[in-house]
Design a protein around this motif. Structure first.
Motif, PDB file in Angstrom:
ATOM      1  N   ASP A 244       0.950  -1.253   0.040  1.00  0.00           N
ATOM      2  CA  ASP A 244      -0.054  -0.048   0.076  1.00  0.00           C
ATOM      3  C   ASP A 244       0.800   1.288   0.062  1.00  0.00           C
ATOM      4  O   ASP A 244       0.769   2.183   0.793  1.00  0.00           O
ATOM      5  CB  ASP A 244      -0.837   0.166   1.062  1.00  0.00           C
ATOM      6  N   PHE A 245       1.719   1.269  -1.033  1.00  0.00           N
ATOM      7  CA  PHE A 245       2.539   2.578  -1.278  1.00  0.00           C
ATOM      8  C   PHE A 245       1.948   3.732  -1.621  1.00  0.00           C
ATOM      9  O   PHE A 245       0.759   3.631  -2.108  1.00  0.00           O
ATOM     10  CB  PHE A 245       3.582   2.348  -2.361  1.00  0.00           C
ATOM     11  N   ARG A 246       2.156   4.772  -0.835  1.00  0.00           N
ATOM     12  CA  ARG A 246       1.610   6.049  -0.962  1.00  0.00           C
ATOM     13  C   ARG A 246       2.649   7.070  -1.756  1.00  0.00           C
ATOM     14  O   ARG A 246       3.718   7.224  -1.004  1.00  0.00           O
ATOM     15  CB  ARG A 246       0.801   6.809  -0.107  1.00  0.00           C
ATOM     16  N   LEU A 247       2.371   7.428  -3.073  1.00  0.00           N
ATOM     17  CA  LEU A 247       3.587   8.193  -3.609  1.00  0.00           C
ATOM     18  C   LEU A 247       3.051   9.423  -4.095  1.00  0.00           C
ATOM     19  O   LEU A 247       2.070   9.444  -4.765  1.00  0.00           O
ATOM     20  CB  LEU A 247       4.180   7.400  -5.053  1.00  0.00           C
ATOM     21  N   GLN A 248       3.917  10.529  -3.931  1.00  0.00           N
ATOM     22  CA  GLN A 248       3.502  12.009  -4.221  1.00  0.00           C
ATOM     23  C   GLN A 248       4.624  12.582  -4.947  1.00  0.00           C
ATOM     24  O   GLN A 248       5.696  12.453  -4.562  1.00  0.00           O
ATOM     25  CB  GLN A 248       2.958  12.892  -2.843  1.00  0.00           C
ATOM     26  N   TRP A 255       2.181  19.209  -3.579  1.00  0.00           N
ATOM     27  CA  TRP A 255       2.347  17.708  -3.577  1.00  0.00           C
ATOM     28  C   TRP A 255       1.042  17.158  -4.179  1.00  0.00           C
ATOM     29  O   TRP A 255      -0.093  17.376  -3.507  1.00  0.00           O
ATOM     30  CB  TRP A 255       2.627  17.311  -2.116  1.00  0.00           C
ATOM     31  N   GLN A 256       1.140  16.130  -5.175  1.00  0.00           N
ATOM     32  CA  GLN A 256       0.190  15.629  -5.835  1.00  0.00           C
ATOM     33  C   GLN A 256       0.391  14.226  -5.850  1.00  0.00           C
ATOM     34  O   GLN A 256       1.366  13.595  -5.871  1.00  0.00           O
ATOM     35  CB  GLN A 256      -0.183  16.011  -7.232  1.00  0.00           C
ATOM     36  N   ASP A 257      -0.911  13.554  -5.708  1.00  0.00           N
ATOM     37  CA  ASP A 257      -0.788  11.978  -5.657  1.00  0.00           C
ATOM     38  C   ASP A 257      -0.540  11.206  -6.928  1.00  0.00           C
ATOM     39  O   ASP A 257      -0.946  11.924  -7.863  1.00  0.00           O
ATOM     40  CB  ASP A 257      -2.172  11.373  -5.007  1.00  0.00           C
ATOM     41  N   LEU A 258       0.398  10.209  -6.986  1.00  0.00           N
ATOM     42  CA  LEU A 258       0.481   9.828  -8.446  1.00  0.00           C
ATOM     43  C   LEU A 258      -0.049   8.401  -8.200  1.00  0.00           C
ATOM     44  O   LEU A 258       0.047   7.538  -7.164  1.00  0.00           O
ATOM     45  CB  LEU A 258       2.256   9.525  -8.571  1.00  0.00           C
ATOM     46  N   ARG A 259      -0.934   8.093  -9.106  1.00  0.00           N
ATOM     47  CA  ARG A 259      -1.499   6.678  -9.197  1.00  0.00           C
ATOM     48  C   ARG A 259      -0.635   5.644  -9.980  1.00  0.00           C
ATOM     49  O   ARG A 259      -0.139   5.811 -11.073  1.00  0.00           O
ATOM     50  CB  ARG A 259      -3.099   6.715  -9.708  1.00  0.00           C
ATOM     51  N   ALA A 260      -0.905   4.422  -9.478  1.00  0.00           N
ATOM     52  CA  ALA A 260      -0.225   3.416  -9.946  1.00  0.00           C
ATOM     53  C   ALA A 260      -1.382   2.616 -10.846  1.00  0.00           C
ATOM     54  O   ALA A 260      -2.237   2.215 -10.523  1.00  0.00           O
ATOM     55  CB  ALA A 260       0.468   2.409  -9.047  1.00  0.00           C
ATOM     56  N   GLU A 261      -0.673   2.227 -12.100  1.00  0.00           N
ATOM     57  CA  GLU A 261      -1.379   1.287 -13.204  1.00  0.00           C
ATOM     58  C   GLU A 261      -0.718   0.028 -13.320  1.00  0.00           C
ATOM     59  O   GLU A 261       0.517   0.283 -13.603  1.00  0.00           O
ATOM     60  CB  GLU A 261      -1.759   2.103 -14.249  1.00  0.00           C
ATOM     61  N   ASP A 262      -1.104  -0.972 -12.927  1.00  0.00           N
ATOM     62  CA  ASP A 262      -0.351  -2.271 -12.995  1.00  0.00           C
ATOM     63  C   ASP A 262       1.079  -2.192 -12.389  1.00  0.00           C
ATOM     64  O   ASP A 262       2.052  -2.760 -12.927  1.00  0.00           O
ATOM     65  CB  ASP A 262      -0.119  -2.718 -14.660  1.00  0.00           C
ATOM     66  N   GLY A 263       0.906  -1.683 -11.365  1.00  0.00           N
ATOM     67  CA  GLY A 263       2.154  -1.329 -10.456  1.00  0.00           C
ATOM     68  C   GLY A 263       3.124  -0.440 -10.821  1.00  0.00           C
ATOM     69  O   GLY A 263       4.244  -0.523 -10.328  1.00  0.00           O
ATOM     70  N   ARG A 264       2.750   0.449 -11.682  1.00  0.00           N
ATOM     71  CA  ARG A 264       3.956   1.249 -12.273  1.00  0.00           C
ATOM     72  C   ARG A 264       3.249   2.805 -12.247  1.00  0.00           C
ATOM     73  O   ARG A 264       2.092   2.852 -12.535  1.00  0.00           O
ATOM     74  CB  ARG A 264       4.503   1.119 -13.702  1.00  0.00           C
ATOM     75  N   TYR A 265       4.063   3.701 -11.945  1.00  0.00           N
ATOM     76  CA  TYR A 265       3.767   5.093 -11.815  1.00  0.00           C
ATOM     77  C   TYR A 265       4.155   5.907 -12.831  1.00  0.00           C
ATOM     78  O   TYR A 265       5.334   5.919 -13.428  1.00  0.00           O
ATOM     79  CB  TYR A 265       4.068   5.571 -10.422  1.00  0.00           C
ATOM     80  N   GLU A 266       3.292   6.469 -13.661  1.00  0.00           N
ATOM     81  CA  GLU A 266       3.903   7.334 -14.648  1.00  0.00           C
ATOM     82  C   GLU A 266       3.997   8.817 -14.370  1.00  0.00           C
ATOM     83  O   GLU A 266       3.178   9.405 -13.680  1.00  0.00           O
ATOM     84  CB  GLU A 266       2.859   7.351 -15.977  1.00  0.00           C
ATOM     85  N   LEU A 285      10.011  13.915  -4.940  1.00  0.00           N
ATOM     86  CA  LEU A 285       9.085  12.762  -4.421  1.00  0.00           C
ATOM     87  C   LEU A 285       9.120  12.539  -3.058  1.00  0.00           C
ATOM     88  O   LEU A 285       9.861  12.741  -2.375  1.00  0.00           O
ATOM     89  CB  LEU A 285       9.523  11.498  -5.506  1.00  0.00           C
ATOM     90  N   ARG A 286       7.903  12.146  -2.559  1.00  0.00           N
ATOM     91  CA  ARG A 286       7.811  11.677  -1.239  1.00  0.00           C
ATOM     92  C   ARG A 286       7.154  10.346  -1.234  1.00  0.00           C
ATOM     93  O   ARG A 286       5.950  10.223  -2.069  1.00  0.00           O
ATOM     94  CB  ARG A 286       7.379  12.644  -0.220  1.00  0.00           C
ATOM     95  N   VAL A 287       7.503   9.062  -0.390  1.00  0.00           N
ATOM     96  CA  VAL A 287       6.628   7.949  -0.577  1.00  0.00           C
ATOM     97  C   VAL A 287       6.489   7.484   1.074  1.00  0.00           C
ATOM     98  O   VAL A 287       7.415   7.985   1.920  1.00  0.00           O
ATOM     99  CB  VAL A 287       7.615   6.837  -0.864  1.00  0.00           C
ATOM    100  N   SER A 288       5.524   6.814   1.266  1.00  0.00           N
ATOM    101  CA  SER A 288       5.161   6.274   2.596  1.00  0.00           C
ATOM    102  C   SER A 288       4.315   4.928   2.451  1.00  0.00           C
ATOM    103  O   SER A 288       3.792   4.653   1.465  1.00  0.00           O
ATOM    104  CB  SER A 288       4.398   7.189   3.424  1.00  0.00           C
ATOM    105  N   LEU A 289       4.111   4.381   3.409  1.00  0.00           N
ATOM    106  CA  LEU A 289       3.378   3.164   3.454  1.00  0.00           C
ATOM    107  C   LEU A 289       1.769   3.734   4.174  1.00  0.00           C
ATOM    108  O   LEU A 289       1.710   4.284   4.870  1.00  0.00           O
ATOM    109  CB  LEU A 289       3.775   2.076   4.482  1.00  0.00           C
ATOM    110  N   GLY A 290       0.724   3.391   3.046  1.00  0.00           N
ATOM    111  CA  GLY A 290      -0.699   3.704   3.472  1.00  0.00           C
ATOM    112  C   GLY A 290      -1.248   2.797   4.784  1.00  0.00           C
ATOM    113  O   GLY A 290      -0.512   1.952   5.306  1.00  0.00           O
TER     114      GLY A 290
END
Length: 423
Positions: A244-248, A255-266, A285-290
């Motif tokens: 449950d990664f949260r990448l921004q 700071w804007q959320d980046l959504r993953a598709e098939d496990g990859r962030y564009e 970038l900043r990343v955390s566990l949701g």
């Protein structure tokens, strides 16, 4: 199964323009059944033998394939182009034609397996598929005329390139592949695309444990990229637990959320024209566990970025970074013992003040001693007339009763005395 083997099978199945990646080598290709890697290729001097220019004149050379054995060997042509520079070539970036000289009628095509430029040719008879090869006769040879040139859109940040003649069915002997270096005018100082991560911080932000990173891009050398650059980013960790990664990303100042598709962030595209003059481009970038993470404790996370031409699939550059990350820390609450309300106790009765009246020439001075419920005794005095207590005063009642008792006692004494005298 090797990459080259898979590609060879695809070609055999009839895919004309699906060729093997340049990173593969002829020695790893699957040989045709019963054949041996015995053929040799020879490339003549290109005519005219000068630099190629974008959209300019082409050059031609003879390609001869020889079979030194006493048995016919099938040859499946494979022309591999190795460019100098950071850009991958599109089909039309290089002009490629093949004509038969001492060989069956021939048709040619260009493919871009994994984004790499490569040419092939095959007999025109039948389906014309590149799956059809040429049978080089025993102790014989075949010759073709190959024409090469630059398209108008040949990347400005690419320079010279090497063209190698080999085969994708492993029929060319080890060390038997000839090649030629083609120069490009104007002369270009070729550079590279650099991509790297830098961890700039980590720590607790509210309940979240965040890692802060910068993804950097830099181009060197002459020229610019003719296409936009796209970046795919992925996150991984040891184990099978859901992360449950949260990448921004810090985009347009927030700071804007980046959504993953098939496990990859564009990530946001870099516009075409990116070059050395653009300097270093940085995406924070900043990343955390949701909240839905199943990772129970601090773990190592690997972030990988692949940069490619927009619309392409083969990476130009890849960058990785491994860093620690911890799950959300739930707030610790200390249970409190409920307070049992206590029944108010009746305060101790206050001792009534004792008043002592002292007669003086100027009036009566009253001294009052008061004992409070707290055990503190206070004494005070006041000058003036004795206060009248009124009908409800217990002091007045007791005083009246005492006076009556005194009067009765006196009367009783008097009566007794008279009786004794009379007797």
């Amino acid at each position: 199964m090797s990459v080259r083997t898979a590609a060879a099978i695809a070609v055999v199945a009839g895919v004309v323009t699906t060729l093997l990646p340049l990173s593969a080598t002829a020695a790893s290709a699957a040989p045709a059944g019963g054949d041996h890697a015995v053929l040799r290729t020879e490339m003549g001097t290109p005519v005219p033998n000068g630099p190629l220019t974008r959209g300019g004149a082409t050059e031609s050379f003879d390609l001869t394939v020889k079979n030194p054995t006493g048995k016919a060997v099938e040859y499946k042509p494979w022309m591999l182009l190795h460019p100098k520079g950071p850009s991958l070539l599109q089909e039309k970036d290089v002009v490629f034609r093949v004509e038969a000289v001492d060989a069956p009628a021939t048709t040619s095509s260009v493919g871009r397996q994994d984004g790499e430029w490569q040419g092939t040719f095959a007999p025109s008879a039948g389906s014309g598929s590149s799956a059809s090869g040429f049978d080089i006769p025993a102790n014989g040879k075949m010759t073709w005329k190959v024409t090469i040139g630059l398209g108008t859109d040949y990347p400005t940040n690419n320079g010279d390139f090497t063209l190698t003649a080999t085969s994708y069915n492993n029929s060319v002997a080890a060390g038997g592949s000839d090649s030629h270096l083609f120069t490009v005018d104007p002369k270009t100082k070729t550079g590279e695309l650099k991509t790297w991560f830098k961890q700039v911080g980590s720590g607790k932000d509210g309940q979240e444990q965040r890692a802060y990173l910068d993804l950097n891009y830099q181009a060197t050398g002459d020229g610019t990229f003719a296409t936009a650059l796209a970046t795919s980013l992925s996150l991984s960790h040891p184990g099978e637990q859901a992360a449950d990664f949260r990448l921004q990303g810090l985009i347009d100042g927030r700071w804007q959320d980046l959504r993953a598709e098939d496990g990859r962030y564009e990530l946001p595209r870099i516009a075409k024209g990116f070059g050395a003059a653009s300097g270093v481009r940085t995406l924070p970038l900043r990343v955390s566990l949701g909240l839905d993470t199943k990772i129970p404790a601090r773990t190592l996370v690997t972030m990988t970025a692949e940069v490619r031409h927009d619309g392409g699939s083969r990476p130009l550059r890849t960058a990785t970074l491994t860093f620690p990350l911890a799950p959300i820390v739930e707030p610790v609450t200390t249970p409190t013992t409920p307070v049992t309300p206590t029944t108010p106790t009746t305060p101790p009765a206050t001792t009534a003040p004792v008043q002592q009246a002292v007669a003086t020439g100027t009036g009566t001075t009253t001294t009052t001693t008061t004992t409070t419920g707290s055990g503190v005794t206070t004494t005070g005095s006041s000058a003036g007339s004795l206060a009248t207590t009124g009908a409800g005063s217990a002091t007045g009642l007791y005083a009246a009763l005492a006076g009556a008792l005194v009067a009765l006692g006196a009367a009783a004494v008097w009566i007794g005395r008279r009786r004794r005298v009379g007797a």
